[in-house]
Scaffold this motif. Sequence first.
Motif, short mmCIF file in Angstrom:
data_model
loop_
_atom_site.label_atom_id
_atom_site.label_comp_id
_atom_site.label_asym_id
_atom_site.label_seq_id
_atom_site.Cartn_x
_atom_site.Cartn_y
_atom_site.Cartn_z
N ARG A 186 0.85 -1.18 0.00
CA ARG A 186 0.00 0.00 0.00
C ARG A 186 0.89 1.23 0.00
N THR A 187 0.36 2.31 -0.52
CA THR A 187 1.09 3.58 -0.47
C THR A 187 0.83 4.27 0.86
N PHE A 188 1.90 4.44 1.61
CA PHE A 188 1.80 5.10 2.91
C PHE A 188 2.39 6.50 2.88
N SER A 189 2.64 7.02 1.70
CA SER A 189 3.29 8.32 1.59
C SER A 189 2.47 9.45 2.18
N ARG A 190 1.16 9.29 2.23
CA ARG A 190 0.28 10.31 2.81
C ARG A 190 -0.13 10.00 4.24
N SER A 191 0.42 8.94 4.80
CA SER A 191 0.05 8.51 6.14
C SER A 191 1.00 9.06 7.19
N ALA A 192 0.44 9.37 8.35
CA ALA A 192 1.28 9.57 9.52
C ALA A 192 1.74 8.20 10.01
N ILE A 193 2.97 8.12 10.43
CA ILE A 193 3.52 6.86 10.92
C ILE A 193 4.11 7.11 12.30
N ALA A 194 3.87 6.18 13.19
CA ALA A 194 4.28 6.34 14.57
C ALA A 194 4.94 5.08 15.09
N TRP A 195 5.70 5.27 16.15
CA TRP A 195 6.26 4.17 16.91
C TRP A 195 5.59 4.12 18.28
N PHE A 196 5.20 2.92 18.67
CA PHE A 196 4.69 2.66 20.00
C PHE A 196 5.54 1.58 20.65
N ARG A 197 5.45 1.48 21.95
CA ARG A 197 6.15 0.42 22.65
C ARG A 197 5.30 -0.10 23.79
N GLN A 198 5.54 -1.35 24.14
CA GLN A 198 4.80 -1.97 25.23
C GLN A 198 5.72 -2.89 26.01
N ALA A 199 5.86 -2.60 27.28
CA ALA A 199 6.64 -3.44 28.18
C ALA A 199 5.70 -4.41 28.88
N PRO A 200 6.22 -5.53 29.36
CA PRO A 200 5.38 -6.51 30.05
C PRO A 200 4.61 -5.89 31.21
N GLY A 201 3.31 -6.13 31.25
CA GLY A 201 2.48 -5.63 32.32
C GLY A 201 2.13 -4.16 32.24
N LYS A 202 2.49 -3.51 31.15
CA LYS A 202 2.23 -2.09 31.02
C LYS A 202 1.38 -1.81 29.78
N GLU A 203 0.76 -0.64 29.78
CA GLU A 203 -0.03 -0.20 28.64
C GLU A 203 0.86 0.15 27.46
N ARG A 204 0.30 0.06 26.29
CA ARG A 204 1.01 0.50 25.10
C ARG A 204 1.28 2.00 25.22
N GLN A 205 2.50 2.39 24.91
CA GLN A 205 2.94 3.75 25.12
C GLN A 205 3.36 4.39 23.81
N PHE A 206 2.88 5.58 23.57
CA PHE A 206 3.30 6.33 22.40
C PHE A 206 4.75 6.75 22.54
N VAL A 207 5.50 6.64 21.45
CA VAL A 207 6.91 7.00 21.46
C VAL A 207 7.17 8.21 20.57
N SER A 208 6.78 8.11 19.30
CA SER A 208 7.08 9.18 18.36
C SER A 208 6.21 9.03 17.13
N ALA A 209 5.99 10.13 16.42
CA ALA A 209 5.22 10.11 15.18
C ALA A 209 5.81 11.10 14.19
N ILE A 210 5.55 10.85 12.92
CA ILE A 210 6.05 11.70 11.86
C ILE A 210 4.97 11.88 10.80
N SER A 211 4.88 13.08 10.25
CA SER A 211 3.87 13.39 9.26
C SER A 211 4.21 12.78 7.91
N TRP A 212 3.28 12.90 6.97
CA TRP A 212 3.43 12.24 5.67
C TRP A 212 4.66 12.70 4.91
N ASN A 213 5.01 13.96 5.04
CA ASN A 213 6.16 14.48 4.31
C ASN A 213 7.40 14.64 5.19
N GLY A 214 7.31 14.17 6.42
CA GLY A 214 8.44 14.27 7.33
C GLY A 214 8.65 15.64 7.92
N GLY A 215 7.77 16.58 7.61
CA GLY A 215 7.97 17.94 8.06
C GLY A 215 7.60 18.19 9.50
#
Length: 126
Positions: A27-56
């Motif tokens: 799929r083309t994700f060039s217009r999508s925001a993309i993010a990183w999440f992380r989850q440690a054992p016994g903990k909620e999923r945590q937002f780490v970082s996100a980037i816009s479609w053009n990286g700006g």
Amino acid sequence: QVQLVESGGGLVQAGGSLRLSCQTSGRTFSRSAIAWFRQAPGKERQFVSAISWNGGTTYYADSVKGRFTITRDNADNTVYLQMNSLNSEDTAVYSCAATYGMLQVLPTNPYEYRYWGQGTQVTVSS
């Protein structure tokens, strides 16, 4: 076959660095925001970082600000997360995720992201 595949995880000593990659296909994700999440054992999923479609535009959780850097290369269909000065609190399964399309803001809520990778384990030892 829509896929997001993470790589680059592993075992690293405290103070060390890792670079995670998120390869997209099907799929083309060039217009999508993309993010990183992380989850440690016994903990909620945590937002780490996100980037816009053009990286700006980028956004970081306070816990990683100044240590992590998110970038994307749309020509290579890949998003990266450079992680420096790692500590034990960074130990988690890291997953990348993409929105369905272009958004005007960078969401931190995982429910805003439609496509997900399987995750890659990052373990920081000391």
